[in-house]
Motif scaffolding. Structure first.
Motif, PDB file in Angstrom:
ATOM      1  N   GLY A   1       0.822  -1.209   0.000  1.00  0.00           N
ATOM      2  CA  GLY A   1       0.000   0.000   0.000  1.00  0.00           C
ATOM      3  C   GLY A   1       0.855   1.257   0.000  1.00  0.00           C
ATOM      4  O   GLY A   1       0.604   2.197  -0.770  1.00  0.00           O
ATOM      5  N   PHE A   2       1.865   1.274   0.863  1.00  0.00           N
ATOM      6  CA  PHE A   2       2.787   2.404   0.914  1.00  0.00           C
ATOM      7  C   PHE A   2       3.516   2.572  -0.418  1.00  0.00           C
ATOM      8  O   PHE A   2       3.616   3.679  -0.952  1.00  0.00           O
ATOM      9  N   LEU A   3       4.012   1.459  -0.967  1.00  0.00           N
ATOM     10  CA  LEU A   3       4.745   1.513  -2.233  1.00  0.00           C
ATOM     11  C   LEU A   3       3.837   2.001  -3.363  1.00  0.00           C
ATOM     12  O   LEU A   3       4.257   2.811  -4.198  1.00  0.00           O
ATOM     13  N   ARG A   4       2.608   1.529  -3.376  1.00  0.00           N
ATOM     14  CA  ARG A   4       1.653   1.942  -4.418  1.00  0.00           C
ATOM     15  C   ARG A   4       1.393   3.444  -4.330  1.00  0.00           C
ATOM     16  O   ARG A   4       1.355   4.147  -5.331  1.00  0.00           O
ATOM     17  N   ARG A   5       1.218   3.927  -3.107  1.00  0.00           N
ATOM     18  CA  ARG A   5       0.966   5.365  -2.911  1.00  0.00           C
ATOM     19  C   ARG A   5       2.169   6.190  -3.360  1.00  0.00           C
ATOM     20  O   ARG A   5       2.025   7.221  -4.017  1.00  0.00           O
ATOM     21  N   GLU A   6       3.363   5.743  -3.020  1.00  0.00           N
ATOM     22  CA  GLU A   6       4.578   6.455  -3.420  1.00  0.00           C
ATOM     23  C   GLU A   6       4.738   6.466  -4.944  1.00  0.00           C
ATOM     24  O   GLU A   6       5.110   7.486  -5.517  1.00  0.00           O
ATOM     25  N   ILE A   7       4.462   5.343  -5.594  1.00  0.00           N
ATOM     26  CA  ILE A   7       4.526   5.279  -7.058  1.00  0.00           C
ATOM     27  C   ILE A   7       3.513   6.263  -7.650  1.00  0.00           C
ATOM     28  O   ILE A   7       3.807   6.989  -8.595  1.00  0.00           O
ATOM     29  N   GLY A   8       2.321   6.297  -7.082  1.00  0.00           N
ATOM     30  CA  GLY A   8       1.298   7.229  -7.549  1.00  0.00           C
ATOM     31  C   GLY A   8       1.721   8.679  -7.414  1.00  0.00           C
ATOM     32  O   GLY A   8       1.424   9.514  -8.280  1.00  0.00           O
ATOM     33  N   ASN A   9       2.430   8.994  -6.334  1.00  0.00           N
ATOM     34  CA  ASN A   9       2.903  10.362  -6.114  1.00  0.00           C
ATOM     35  C   ASN A   9       4.034  10.739  -7.060  1.00  0.00           C
ATOM     36  O   ASN A   9       4.140  11.889  -7.487  1.00  0.00           O
ATOM     37  N   ARG A  10       4.889   9.786  -7.386  1.00  0.00           N
ATOM     38  CA  ARG A  10       6.072  10.075  -8.199  1.00  0.00           C
ATOM     39  C   ARG A  10       5.814  10.049  -9.700  1.00  0.00           C
ATOM     40  O   ARG A  10       6.472  10.767 -10.450  1.00  0.00           O
ATOM     41  N   LEU A  11       4.894   9.199 -10.140  1.00  0.00           N
ATOM     42  CA  LEU A  11       4.625   9.074 -11.571  1.00  0.00           C
ATOM     43  C   LEU A  11       3.248   9.650 -11.891  1.00  0.00           C
ATOM     44  O   LEU A  11       2.324   9.529 -11.102  1.00  0.00           O
ATOM     45  N   THR A  12       3.145  10.259 -13.045  1.00  0.00           N
ATOM     46  CA  THR A  12       1.864  10.840 -13.428  1.00  0.00           C
ATOM     47  C   THR A  12       1.096   9.827 -14.283  1.00  0.00           C
ATOM     48  O   THR A  12       1.149   9.848 -15.510  1.00  0.00           O
ATOM     49  N   LEU A  13       0.413   8.926 -13.590  1.00  0.00           N
ATOM     50  CA  LEU A  13      -0.410   7.916 -14.249  1.00  0.00           C
ATOM     51  C   LEU A  13      -1.861   8.149 -13.854  1.00  0.00           C
ATOM     52  O   LEU A  13      -2.149   8.658 -12.764  1.00  0.00           O
ATOM     53  N   ARG A  14      -2.755   7.762 -14.700  1.00  0.00           N
ATOM     54  CA  ARG A  14      -4.168   7.910 -14.392  1.00  0.00           C
ATOM     55  C   ARG A  14      -4.545   7.085 -13.169  1.00  0.00           C
ATOM     56  O   ARG A  14      -5.299   7.512 -12.304  1.00  0.00           O
ATOM     57  N   TYR A  15      -4.030   5.859 -13.100  1.00  0.00           N
ATOM     58  CA  TYR A  15      -4.286   4.970 -11.969  1.00  0.00           C
ATOM     59  C   TYR A  15      -2.960   4.613 -11.313  1.00  0.00           C
ATOM     60  O   TYR A  15      -1.952   4.438 -11.992  1.00  0.00           O
ATOM     61  N   SER A  16      -3.000   4.489 -10.014  1.00  0.00           N
ATOM     62  CA  SER A  16      -1.833   3.977  -9.315  1.00  0.00           C
ATOM     63  C   SER A  16      -1.943   2.459  -9.371  1.00  0.00           C
ATOM     64  O   SER A  16      -2.881   1.886  -8.821  1.00  0.00           O
ATOM     65  N   PRO A  17      -1.027   1.792 -10.061  1.00  0.00           N
ATOM     66  CA  PRO A  17      -1.191   0.363 -10.306  1.00  0.00           C
ATOM     67  C   PRO A  17      -1.048  -0.495  -9.051  1.00  0.00           C
ATOM     68  O   PRO A  17      -0.309  -0.155  -8.125  1.00  0.00           O
ATOM     69  N   GLU A  18      -1.779  -1.611  -9.043  1.00  0.00           N
ATOM     70  CA  GLU A  18      -1.663  -2.582  -7.964  1.00  0.00           C
ATOM     71  C   GLU A  18      -0.364  -3.359  -8.172  1.00  0.00           C
ATOM     72  O   GLU A  18      -0.071  -3.819  -9.275  1.00  0.00           O
ATOM     73  N   LEU A  19       0.398  -3.509  -7.101  1.00  0.00           N
ATOM     74  CA  LEU A  19       1.698  -4.179  -7.179  1.00  0.00           C
ATOM     75  C   LEU A  19       1.551  -5.627  -6.714  1.00  0.00           C
ATOM     76  O   LEU A  19       1.032  -5.888  -5.629  1.00  0.00           O
ATOM     77  N   ARG A  20       2.013  -6.558  -7.551  1.00  0.00           N
ATOM     78  CA  ARG A  20       1.988  -7.982  -7.205  1.00  0.00           C
ATOM     79  C   ARG A  20       3.424  -8.478  -7.218  1.00  0.00           C
ATOM     80  O   ARG A  20       4.096  -8.432  -8.253  1.00  0.00           O
ATOM     81  N   PHE A  21       3.891  -8.930  -6.063  1.00  0.00           N
ATOM     82  CA  PHE A  21       5.295  -9.308  -5.909  1.00  0.00           C
ATOM     83  C   PHE A  21       5.504 -10.805  -6.044  1.00  0.00           C
ATOM     84  O   PHE A  21       4.669 -11.607  -5.635  1.00  0.00           O
ATOM     85  N   ALA A  22       6.652 -11.174  -6.609  1.00  0.00           N
ATOM     86  CA  ALA A  22       7.068 -12.568  -6.735  1.00  0.00           C
ATOM     87  C   ALA A  22       8.594 -12.618  -6.682  1.00  0.00           C
ATOM     88  O   ALA A  22       9.272 -11.651  -7.043  1.00  0.00           O
ATOM     89  N   ILE A  23       9.108 -13.741  -6.248  1.00  0.00           N
ATOM     90  CA  ILE A  23      10.555 -13.933  -6.181  1.00  0.00           C
ATOM     91  C   ILE A  23      11.071 -14.287  -7.578  1.00  0.00           C
ATOM     92  O   ILE A  23      10.496 -15.121  -8.266  1.00  0.00           O
ATOM     93  N   ASP A  24      12.147 -13.641  -7.972  1.00  0.00           N
ATOM     94  CA  ASP A  24      12.795 -13.931  -9.250  1.00  0.00           C
ATOM     95  C   ASP A  24      13.815 -15.040  -9.014  1.00  0.00           C
ATOM     96  O   ASP A  24      14.817 -14.835  -8.335  1.00  0.00           O
ATOM     97  N   GLU A  25      13.540 -16.207  -9.556  1.00  0.00           N
ATOM     98  CA  GLU A  25      14.406 -17.370  -9.349  1.00  0.00           C
ATOM     99  C   GLU A  25      15.537 -17.439 -10.373  1.00  0.00           C
ATOM    100  O   GLU A  25      16.374 -18.333 -10.301  1.00  0.00           O
TER     101      GLU A  25
END
Length: 127
Positions: free
Chosen positions: A73-97
């Motif tokens: 939630g914090f990361l999504r809000r920060e991305i929304g503040n820093r980038l000028t996008l219509r929607y603040s995208p939902e972040l889905r995390f996964a480990i890169d193997e």
């Protein structure tokens, strides 16, 4: 074609910004040793699949993933503040193997190389 380029550009921006936010602003010690390796944006720019590389064992990877999901939630809000996008995208995390896979392949190649050198030395000693 233009849409996929936009996706790639937005993904690269999100990857860069997330890396910076995680390193400088997230205080959770569980995410201290992770690196954002990829951010793949959905065609509608509403979702981002974020791959992270983690130094450590499976327990550390699980803790890091839990920390990132907790901070989403914090990361999504920060991305929304820093980038000028219509929607603040939902972040889905996964480990890169892929990094683990590369280390495994590298280890196998080194073992094959050392076996070859050993067999060559033995062949030289016999002649």
């Amino acid at each position: 074609m233009a849409d996929s380029r936009r996706q790639d550009r937005v993904g690269a921006l999100i990857q860069r910004e997330l890396s910076e936010i995680i390193q400088r602003s997230v205080k959770d010690p569980r995410v201290a040793f992770c690196t954002v390796t990829q951010a793949e944006v959905s065609p509608d720019l509403k979702y981002v699949d974020v791959k992270v590389s983690v130094i450590g064992d499976e327990v550390q990877k699980d803790k890091t993933l839990a920390g990132l999901k907790s901070a989403a939630g914090f990361l999504r809000r920060e991305i929304g503040n820093r980038l000028t996008l219509r929607y603040s995208p939902e972040l889905r995390f996964a480990i890169d193997e892929s990094a683990d896979y590369l280390f495994k392949i590298d280890g196998l190649l080194k073992s094959v190389t050392s076996e070859d050198e050993t067999s060559e030395e033995q062949a030289t000693d016999l002649s």
